[in-house]
Design a protein around this motif. Sequence first.
Motif, PDB file in Angstrom:
ATOM      1  N   MET A   1    -120.756 -47.195 -23.419  1.00 34.77           N
ATOM      2  CA  MET A   1    -119.727 -48.144 -22.957  1.00 34.77           C
ATOM      3  C   MET A   1    -119.190 -48.921 -24.164  1.00 34.77           C
ATOM      4  O   MET A   1    -119.955 -49.507 -24.912  1.00 34.77           O
ATOM      5  CB  MET A   1    -120.355 -49.091 -21.923  1.00 34.77           C
ATOM      6  CG  MET A   1    -119.431 -50.155 -21.434  1.00 34.77           C
ATOM      7  SD  MET A   1    -119.926 -50.831 -19.822  1.00 34.77           S
ATOM      8  CE  MET A   1    -121.522 -51.520 -20.151  1.00 34.77           C
ATOM      9  N   ARG A  10    -118.560 -53.959 -14.964  1.00 36.68           N
ATOM     10  CA  ARG A  10    -119.964 -53.607 -15.139  1.00 36.68           C
ATOM     11  C   ARG A  10    -120.179 -52.123 -14.829  1.00 36.68           C
ATOM     12  O   ARG A  10    -119.277 -51.444 -14.360  1.00 36.68           O
ATOM     13  CB  ARG A  10    -120.818 -54.481 -14.222  1.00 36.68           C
ATOM     14  CG  ARG A  10    -120.516 -54.280 -12.748  1.00 36.68           C
ATOM     15  CD  ARG A  10    -121.513 -55.048 -11.901  1.00 36.68           C
ATOM     16  NE  ARG A  10    -121.243 -54.852 -10.487  1.00 36.68           N
ATOM     17  CZ  ARG A  10    -121.532 -53.743  -9.812  1.00 36.68           C
ATOM     18  NH1 ARG A  10    -122.064 -52.711 -10.414  1.00 36.68           N
ATOM     19  NH2 ARG A  10    -121.257 -53.662  -8.524  1.00 36.68           N
ATOM     20  N   ARG A  11    -121.398 -51.653 -15.088  1.00 36.77           N
ATOM     21  CA  ARG A  11    -121.749 -50.287 -14.763  1.00 36.77           C
ATOM     22  C   ARG A  11    -121.866 -50.156 -13.245  1.00 36.77           C
ATOM     23  O   ARG A  11    -122.128 -51.119 -12.559  1.00 36.77           O
ATOM     24  CB  ARG A  11    -123.075 -49.938 -15.440  1.00 36.77           C
ATOM     25  CG  ARG A  11    -122.960 -49.958 -16.950  1.00 36.77           C
ATOM     26  CD  ARG A  11    -124.306 -49.931 -17.630  1.00 36.77           C
ATOM     27  NE  ARG A  11    -124.806 -48.557 -17.786  1.00 36.77           N
ATOM     28  CZ  ARG A  11    -124.368 -47.721 -18.718  1.00 36.77           C
ATOM     29  NH1 ARG A  11    -123.427 -48.108 -19.553  1.00 36.77           N
ATOM     30  NH2 ARG A  11    -124.867 -46.518 -18.814  1.00 36.77           N
ATOM     31  N   VAL A  17    -117.435 -41.796 -12.568  1.00 36.83           N
ATOM     32  CA  VAL A  17    -116.661 -42.481 -13.617  1.00 36.83           C
ATOM     33  C   VAL A  17    -115.807 -41.427 -14.315  1.00 36.83           C
ATOM     34  O   VAL A  17    -116.330 -40.447 -14.852  1.00 36.83           O
ATOM     35  CB  VAL A  17    -117.572 -43.168 -14.650  1.00 36.83           C
ATOM     36  CG1 VAL A  17    -116.727 -43.796 -15.779  1.00 36.83           C
ATOM     37  CG2 VAL A  17    -118.456 -44.225 -13.991  1.00 36.83           C
ATOM     38  N   ASP A  19    -113.725 -40.861 -17.344  1.00 35.76           N
ATOM     39  CA  ASP A  19    -113.597 -41.514 -18.647  1.00 35.76           C
ATOM     40  C   ASP A  19    -112.651 -40.697 -19.529  1.00 35.76           C
ATOM     41  O   ASP A  19    -112.319 -39.556 -19.210  1.00 35.76           O
ATOM     42  CB  ASP A  19    -115.006 -41.586 -19.260  1.00 35.76           C
ATOM     43  CG  ASP A  19    -115.113 -42.598 -20.393  1.00 35.76           C
ATOM     44  OD1 ASP A  19    -114.099 -43.226 -20.761  1.00 35.76           O
ATOM     45  OD2 ASP A  19    -116.236 -42.744 -20.920  1.00 35.76           O
ATOM     46  N   HIS A  20    -112.228 -41.261 -20.628  1.00 31.63           N
ATOM     47  CA  HIS A  20    -111.369 -40.588 -21.610  1.00 31.63           C
ATOM     48  C   HIS A  20    -110.051 -40.109 -20.996  1.00 31.63           C
ATOM     49  O   HIS A  20    -109.581 -39.004 -21.294  1.00 31.63           O
ATOM     50  CB  HIS A  20    -112.098 -39.412 -22.269  1.00 31.63           C
ATOM     51  CG  HIS A  20    -113.383 -39.813 -22.923  1.00 31.63           C
ATOM     52  ND1 HIS A  20    -113.455 -40.637 -24.026  1.00 31.63           N
ATOM     53  CD2 HIS A  20    -114.680 -39.546 -22.602  1.00 31.63           C
ATOM     54  CE1 HIS A  20    -114.713 -40.835 -24.359  1.00 31.63           C
ATOM     55  NE2 HIS A  20    -115.483 -40.194 -23.506  1.00 31.63           N
ATOM     56  N   ARG A  53    -112.473 -41.617 -29.793  1.00 29.03           N
ATOM     57  CA  ARG A  53    -111.847 -40.302 -29.769  1.00 29.03           C
ATOM     58  C   ARG A  53    -110.328 -40.354 -29.584  1.00 29.03           C
ATOM     59  O   ARG A  53    -109.592 -39.589 -30.167  1.00 29.03           O
ATOM     60  CB  ARG A  53    -112.457 -39.495 -28.614  1.00 29.03           C
ATOM     61  CG  ARG A  53    -112.994 -38.150 -29.056  1.00 29.03           C
ATOM     62  CD  ARG A  53    -113.139 -37.202 -27.901  1.00 29.03           C
ATOM     63  NE  ARG A  53    -114.288 -37.503 -27.042  1.00 29.03           N
ATOM     64  CZ  ARG A  53    -114.413 -37.046 -25.804  1.00 29.03           C
ATOM     65  NH1 ARG A  53    -113.472 -36.282 -25.287  1.00 29.03           N
ATOM     66  NH2 ARG A  53    -115.459 -37.352 -25.080  1.00 29.03           N
ATOM     67  N   ILE A  59    -110.009 -45.774 -17.958  1.00 30.31           N
ATOM     68  CA  ILE A  59    -111.220 -45.353 -17.240  1.00 30.31           C
ATOM     69  C   ILE A  59    -111.037 -45.693 -15.761  1.00 30.31           C
ATOM     70  O   ILE A  59    -110.476 -46.744 -15.446  1.00 30.31           O
ATOM     71  CB  ILE A  59    -112.470 -46.115 -17.746  1.00 30.31           C
ATOM     72  CG1 ILE A  59    -112.614 -46.002 -19.267  1.00 30.31           C
ATOM     73  CG2 ILE A  59    -113.743 -45.615 -17.069  1.00 30.31           C
ATOM     74  CD1 ILE A  59    -113.635 -46.975 -19.852  1.00 30.31           C
ATOM     75  N   LYS A  61    -113.382 -45.964 -12.254  1.00 33.18           N
ATOM     76  CA  LYS A  61    -114.723 -45.900 -11.671  1.00 33.18           C
ATOM     77  C   LYS A  61    -114.597 -45.997 -10.157  1.00 33.18           C
ATOM     78  O   LYS A  61    -113.981 -46.927  -9.646  1.00 33.18           O
ATOM     79  CB  LYS A  61    -115.581 -47.066 -12.176  1.00 33.18           C
ATOM     80  CG  LYS A  61    -115.725 -47.127 -13.683  1.00 33.18           C
ATOM     81  CD  LYS A  61    -116.773 -48.135 -14.090  1.00 33.18           C
ATOM     82  CE  LYS A  61    -116.857 -48.232 -15.610  1.00 33.18           C
ATOM     83  NZ  LYS A  61    -118.060 -48.988 -16.050  1.00 33.18           N
ATOM     84  N   THR A  83    -113.379 -36.927 -19.004  1.00 37.35           N
ATOM     85  CA  THR A  83    -114.776 -36.570 -18.756  1.00 37.35           C
ATOM     86  C   THR A  83    -115.147 -37.129 -17.398  1.00 37.35           C
ATOM     87  O   THR A  83    -114.829 -38.275 -17.088  1.00 37.35           O
ATOM     88  CB  THR A  83    -115.703 -37.254 -19.790  1.00 37.35           C
ATOM     89  OG1 THR A  83    -115.096 -37.192 -21.070  1.00 37.35           O
ATOM     90  CG2 THR A  83    -117.049 -36.587 -19.842  1.00 37.35           C
ATOM     91  N   VAL A  87    -122.713 -40.575 -11.441  1.00 41.80           N
ATOM     92  CA  VAL A  87    -123.703 -41.636 -11.624  1.00 41.80           C
ATOM     93  C   VAL A  87    -124.586 -41.760 -10.390  1.00 41.80           C
ATOM     94  O   VAL A  87    -124.089 -41.786  -9.253  1.00 41.80           O
ATOM     95  CB  VAL A  87    -122.993 -42.988 -11.903  1.00 41.80           C
ATOM     96  CG1 VAL A  87    -124.023 -44.113 -12.003  1.00 41.80           C
ATOM     97  CG2 VAL A  87    -122.158 -42.920 -13.171  1.00 41.80           C
ATOM     98  N   TYR A  90    -127.570 -45.872 -11.340  1.00 45.29           N
ATOM     99  CA  TYR A  90    -127.085 -46.449 -12.605  1.00 45.29           C
ATOM    100  C   TYR A  90    -127.122 -45.500 -13.794  1.00 45.29           C
ATOM    101  O   TYR A  90    -126.755 -45.866 -14.893  1.00 45.29           O
ATOM    102  CB  TYR A  90    -127.851 -47.750 -12.956  1.00 45.29           C
ATOM    103  CG  TYR A  90    -127.494 -48.886 -12.032  1.00 45.29           C
ATOM    104  CD1 TYR A  90    -126.289 -49.585 -12.192  1.00 45.29           C
ATOM    105  CD2 TYR A  90    -128.336 -49.262 -10.998  1.00 45.29           C
ATOM    106  CE1 TYR A  90    -125.945 -50.625 -11.343  1.00 45.29           C
ATOM    107  CE2 TYR A  90    -128.009 -50.295 -10.139  1.00 45.29           C
ATOM    108  CZ  TYR A  90    -126.809 -50.979 -10.320  1.00 45.29           C
ATOM    109  OH  TYR A  90    -126.470 -52.002  -9.471  1.00 45.29           O
ATOM    110  N   VAL A  92    -126.101 -41.757 -15.706  1.00 40.63           N
ATOM    111  CA  VAL A  92    -125.208 -40.596 -15.706  1.00 40.63           C
ATOM    112  C   VAL A  92    -126.094 -39.359 -15.573  1.00 40.63           C
ATOM    113  O   VAL A  92    -126.848 -39.039 -16.479  1.00 40.63           O
ATOM    114  CB  VAL A  92    -124.387 -40.522 -17.016  1.00 40.63           C
ATOM    115  CG1 VAL A  92    -123.562 -39.245 -17.059  1.00 40.63           C
ATOM    116  CG2 VAL A  92    -123.483 -41.742 -17.144  1.00 40.63           C
ATOM    117  N   LYS A  95    -122.368 -34.755 -16.651  1.00 39.27           N
ATOM    118  CA  LYS A  95    -121.124 -35.009 -17.376  1.00 39.27           C
ATOM    119  C   LYS A  95    -120.346 -33.712 -17.396  1.00 39.27           C
ATOM    120  O   LYS A  95    -120.865 -32.689 -17.809  1.00 39.27           O
ATOM    121  CB  LYS A  95    -121.494 -35.446 -18.792  1.00 39.27           C
ATOM    122  CG  LYS A  95    -120.467 -36.298 -19.501  1.00 39.27           C
ATOM    123  CD  LYS A  95    -120.946 -36.681 -20.879  1.00 39.27           C
ATOM    124  CE  LYS A  95    -121.676 -38.000 -20.945  1.00 39.27           C
ATOM    125  NZ  LYS A  95    -120.791 -39.158 -20.822  1.00 39.27           N
TER     126      LYS A  95
END
Length: 162
Positions: A1, A10-11, A17, A19-20, A53, A59, A61, A83, A87, A90, A92, A95
């Motif tokens: 994170m 928060r997570r 999630v 991401d990217h 990257r 993101i 969630k 990606t 989850v 809590y 991952v 992926k």
Amino acid sequence: MTPSEGLLVRRIREGTVIDHIPAGRALAVLRILGITGREGLRVAVVMNVESRRLGRKDIVKVEGRHLSSEEVNRIALIAPSATINIVKDYRVIEKKRVELPELIEGIITCTNPTCITRKPGEPLKPRFKLLSRRPLRLQCTYCGTIIDEEDVLEQLEEASEE
Ligand code: CTP
Ligand code: ZN
């Protein structure tokens, strides 16, 4: 994170999630997943945070929702760098990268107004053949019209203004 993401959300305990995502495309991703906010799911949208990257990234969630492989792959239309993180408790536990299938059904409308898929009262699911991933080029399997990433983004943005 990343630190800036941590300041914002928060997570999550359980869910997905994404991401990217290229910066600015989080809402289009929600659109692809058909998430409007009215489902009652807890959704966090983080936009324009630092990424090693990508420079900047978005993101999304989604708590309590898992994505089908079809949904995951559709995300590749506008976020090939995404990606998918599954989850649980809590952590991952999986992926995945997104990968665009050779045939894409539904979601996108053919830009040709006289295409048979746009004939009123005769619903025919739009279907596109993948010609190229980067840059994105799709071809309507009915009329041969070629559409690009710009067309796809435009449609998703229009749809969200309804
Ligand atoms: N995440 C979350 N809730 C959790 C676990 C992870 O919201 N319970 C989010 C993180 O904040 C991050 C993404 O899921 O945005 C991926 O988590 P993780 O694999 O821990 O991060 P990185 O190692 O940075 O991932 P990558 O290598 O894919 O960049
Ligand atoms: Zn067509």
